[in-house]
Design an enzyme around this catalytic site. Structure first.
Site, short mmCIF file in Angstrom:
data_model
loop_
_atom_site.label_atom_id
_atom_site.label_comp_id
_atom_site.label_asym_id
_atom_site.label_seq_id
_atom_site.Cartn_x
_atom_site.Cartn_y
_atom_site.Cartn_z
N GLY A 1 2.27 3.22 88.92
CA GLY A 1 3.31 3.77 89.77
C GLY A 1 2.84 4.95 90.60
CB THR A 2 0.74 7.89 89.79
OG1 THR A 2 1.62 8.41 88.78
CG2 THR A 2 0.12 9.05 90.54
CD GLN B 1 11.89 5.81 84.25
OE1 GLN B 1 12.51 5.20 83.40
NE2 GLN B 1 10.79 6.48 83.97
CB SER C 1 4.97 1.52 86.71
OG SER C 1 4.21 1.68 85.54
N GLY C 2 3.88 -1.33 85.50
CA GLY C 2 3.91 -2.33 84.42
C GLY C 2 4.37 -1.80 83.08
CG HIS C 3 3.31 2.23 81.51
ND1 HIS C 3 3.78 3.28 80.76
CD2 HIS C 3 3.13 2.71 82.75
CE1 HIS C 3 3.87 4.36 81.53
NE2 HIS C 3 3.48 4.03 82.75
CB THR D 1 -13.16 -5.89 90.85
OG1 THR D 1 -14.36 -5.98 91.60
CG2 THR D 1 -12.92 -7.18 90.09
CB CYS E 1 7.83 23.21 76.49
SG CYS E 1 8.33 24.87 76.90
S1 FES Z 1 6.97 27.68 75.86
FE1 FES Z 1 6.24 28.50 74.05
S2 FES Z 1 7.41 30.26 73.84
FE2 FES Z 1 8.26 29.36 75.56
#
Ligand code: FES
Lengths: 144, 385
Positions: free
Chosen positions: B71-72, B177, B197-199, B235, B323
Site C-alpha cells: 500500500g505504501t 482498509q 494492499s494484500g496483507h 521482477t 507511543c
Molecule cells: S511515552 Fe513514555 S512517558 Fe510518555
C-alpha cells in the site's frame, strides 16, 4: 522492544499508590508526551527513605521505571537516592529502547521533586542544592 | 482461552487457501514472467490471472492495475508518479491520511508543492465546506482515503471525487482498509487512482496494487526492466501477486456473509465497552465506519499501557497513541477529530476480522473493565479529575 524485566515491572508494578501523610510529594509531567508521575516519600531517622510510592499516567516504560526506581531508593538516604539517575534505573531494567529513554526521566524527576518538597516542608531549603546536586542525565533522544 | 487477535487493521493472518495457492510459486513454478520459456510463461499466466481477478473485483480493466510492493508504494506511486512530471502546483489531502500519503505530501511540499490538509469533523468525515474552499486554479491532485485506519470512518469518496473533477484535479484514494471489507468499485467511486494492499485482506505482506484509470499519466518511481507497463520495474513478486489475487477473491466472495456478521460483533463490542467502562467515547463515525473497527478514547489511561495489559491477558489490540508506534505524540488522526491530546493519549483500537467470534468479544468485555480500573487507580490524573 521491552526487556522481560521491564514487562515484569510493568505488569506487576511495585509500590503503586500514595503514602498518606507523606513527608514529601513530587509530581512532574513529561514535556515530550504529556505523561505524568507522582511520587510520595516517607523519611525517617538519618534522612533515610523508609517508604516510597508512585502513581503514573504513562507508557510501559514510564510505569516500569517508576516501579524500579521505588525499589532502588527505599532504605537509601536522601542524598544517595537523589543520585539514582534515570540512566541507572534504565540499566537496572536491562535497558530501554532509545526512543523510550525520555520516559525514564519522569520517575527520577518526580523523586527529586519529592525530596525538594520534603526539604522545603522541614525548613531545610538551604540544603536543597547540596542534596540534589543533579545526577547526570541521558541525552534527550534526537528524534521521535 | 486461546490468544485473541483483534488487530486486523494492522495486518491479518494469511488465509490457508491463499498460502496453498502461493506455495508452488516458490520452489517449483519459480519462473521469471518476462522469459518466453515454459517456466516463464507459466509465471506470466499466473500474474495475468491475478491481475484479471483484482481488476474484475474493482470493476477496472486489466491494464489499469499496477502491482506494487504494498500500500505504501502504491500511495507513493500515485502522488509522486502523477505530480513529479508537472510544474509544482497545489495538492489537497485530508488531515487524517495514512502516513504513506501524509509523508509523501510532505516530501512534495519540500519540492515546491503547496499542500492543503483538509480538516475533518468530530466523526472523522472530511469537512465539505473546507474541502470545496481548498481548491485553487493549480490544484492538480486530491488524495482522500476511502476508510480511515485508526478510527474506521468511511469518507464520501464518490462525492469528493466528483468535486475534484469539477475543479479539474485528479483524485486518488487510499483504499487499503476498505478493499476486502466493503464493496469498492472504481467507477462508482469515480476515482482516478486507488491503492490497496494484500496483507490487510488475509493475503501476504509485501504486495499491493495501484489502480490507474486509463489515460492517467504517471511517471514510475522505479526504473529498470519496464515491468508493469513501465510503471513498476523489477521482477514481479509472483507468489505475492498470486496470493493477492486469491485473497481478494476470497474476501469479496465472503463479504455478503462476513460484513453483516462483523458489524454485529462490532456493535456488540462497542455497546459493551460503553456500558461497562465509564468515561469512554467511541471514536469515528457511529455508523459510516469499517465493519470491524471499534475505536475508543479511554480517559485517564495511557494507550500503550492499556495495550500491554490487554496483551498480557491474551488480547492483541492496538493503541492509536503513537507511543506504540515508537513516536510519543498522541495520534494525529485522533487529535484531528478534536479529541483533547490527553484523551487522545488513551486511544484504543479493536479491529475485528472474519475469524473472530462472539465468545471472544464477550471475553474481551469481561477483561477490559478491571484493566482500565487498575490503570486508572495508578494514574495521578484520575484522582484529580
Ligand atoms: S511515552 Fe513514555 S512517558 Fe510518555
Amino acid at each position: 522492544m521491552y526487556t522481560d524485566l521491564v514487562l515484569d515491572h510493568f505488569t506487576n508494578p511495585r509500590n503503586v499508590g500514595e503514602i498518606e501523610e507523606a513527608d514529601g510529594v513530587g509530581e512532574v509531567g513529561n514535556p515530550v508526551c504529556g505523561d505524568v508521575t507522582r511520587i510520595s516519600i516517607a523519611v525517617g531517622e538519618g534522612d533515610v527513605i523508609t517508604d516510597v510510592k508512585f502513581k503514573t499516567f504513562g507508557c510501559g516504560a514510564a510505569v516500569a521505571t517508576s516501579s524500579m526506581l521505588t525499589e532502588m531508593v527505599v532504605g537509601k538516604s536522601l542524598r544517595e537516592a537523589a543520585d539514582v539517575s534515570n540512566v541507572a534505573v534504565a540499566e537496572a531494567l536491562g535497558g530501554l529502547p532509545p526512543k523510550k529513554m525520555h520516559c525514564s526521566n519522569l520517575a527520577a524527576d518526580a523523586l527529586q521533586a519529592a525530596i525538594r518538597d520534603y526539604l522545603l516542608r522541614s525548613g531545610r531549603e538551604a540544603e536543597i542544592d547540596e542534596i540534589l546536586a543533579s545526577p547526570p542525565k541521558a541525552p534527550e533522544p534526537s528524534s521521535h | 482461552m486461546k490468544p485473541v487477535y483483534f488487530d486486523h487493521a494492522a495486518t491479518t493472518p494469511v488465509d490457508p487457501r491463499v498460502f496453498e495457492a502461493m506455495t508452488p510459486f516458490f520452489c517449483e513454478r519459480f519462473g521469471n514472467p518476462s522469459e518466453p520459456h515454459r517456466l516463464g510463461r507459466e509465471a506470466r499466466s499466473a500474474v495475468d490471472q491475478a491481475r484479471a481477478r483484482v481488476a474484475a473485483l474493482l470493476g477496472a480493466g486489466e491494464n489499469e492495475i499496477v502491482f506494487t510492493a504494498g500500500g505504501t508504494e502504491a500511495d507513493n506511486l500515485a502522488l509522486f508518479g502523477s505530480l513529479a512530471r508537472l510544474q509544482p502546483g497545489h495538492l489537497v489531502v485530508s488531515a487524517v491520511e495514512h502516513p504513506a500519503v501524509m509523508e509523501a505530501a510532505r516530501a512534495l511540499n519540500g519540492r515546491g508543492w503547496d499542500v492543503d490538509y483538509v480538516p475533518v469533523d468530530g466523526d472523522g468525515v472530511v469537512d465539505r465546506e473546507a474541502y470545496r474552499a481548498a481548491f485553487r486554479d493549480d490544484t492538480r491532485l486530491v488524495s482522500v482515503m476511502t476508510a480511515n485506519n485508526v478510527v474506521g470512518t468511511v469518507q464520501p469518496v464518490a462525492e469528493l471525487a466528483r468535486i475534484a473533477h469539477q475543479k479539474g484535479a485528479l483524485f486518488h484514494t487510499d483504499a487499503v482498509q476498505a478493499v476486502g471489507s466493503l464493496p469498492v468499485d472504481v467507477d462508482e467511486l469515480g476515482v482516478d487512482m486507488l491503492s490497496l494492499s494484500g496483507h490487510k485482506l488475509h493475503g501476504p505482506k509485501g504486495v499491493g496494487a495501484l489502480y490507474v484509470r486509463r489515460g492517467t499519466r504517471l511517471q514510475p518511481l522505479l526504473h529498470g526492466g519496464g515491468q508493469e507497463r513501465r510503471l513498476r520495474s523489477g521482477t514481479e513478486n509472483v507468489p505475492g501477486i498470486v496470493g493477492l489475487g486469491v485473497a481478494m477473491t476470497l474476501a469479496c466472495e465472503a463479504m455478503p456473509e462476513v460484513r453483516p456478521r462483523l458489524e454485529r460483533l462490532r456493535d456488540r463490542l462497542v455497546a459493551g465497552v460503553l456500558a461497562r467502562v465509564p468515561e469512554v467515547t467511541l471514536l469515528g463515525h457511529p455508523t459510516d465506519r469499517l465493519p470491524g473497527n471499534a475505536a475508543f478514547a479511554v480517559r485517564y489511561v495511557e494507550g500503550e499501557s492499556l495495550l500491554l495489559r490487554l496483551d498480557a491477558r491474551g488480547f492483541t489490540v492496538s493503541s492509536g497513541s503513537a507511543c506504540a508506534a515508537g513516536s510519543d505524540e498522541p495520534s494525529p488522526v485522533v487529535q484531528a477529530l478534536g479529541v483533547r491530546p490527553e484523551d487522545a493519549h488513551g486511544s484504543l483500537r479493536v479491529s475485528l476480522g472474519r475469524e473472530n467470534t462472539e465468545e471472544e468479544v464477550d471475553a474481551f468485555l469481561d477483561a477490559l473493565p478491571p484493566i482500565v480500573d487498575e490503570l486508572r487507580r495508578m494514574s495521578p490524573l484520575y484522582a484529580k479529575r
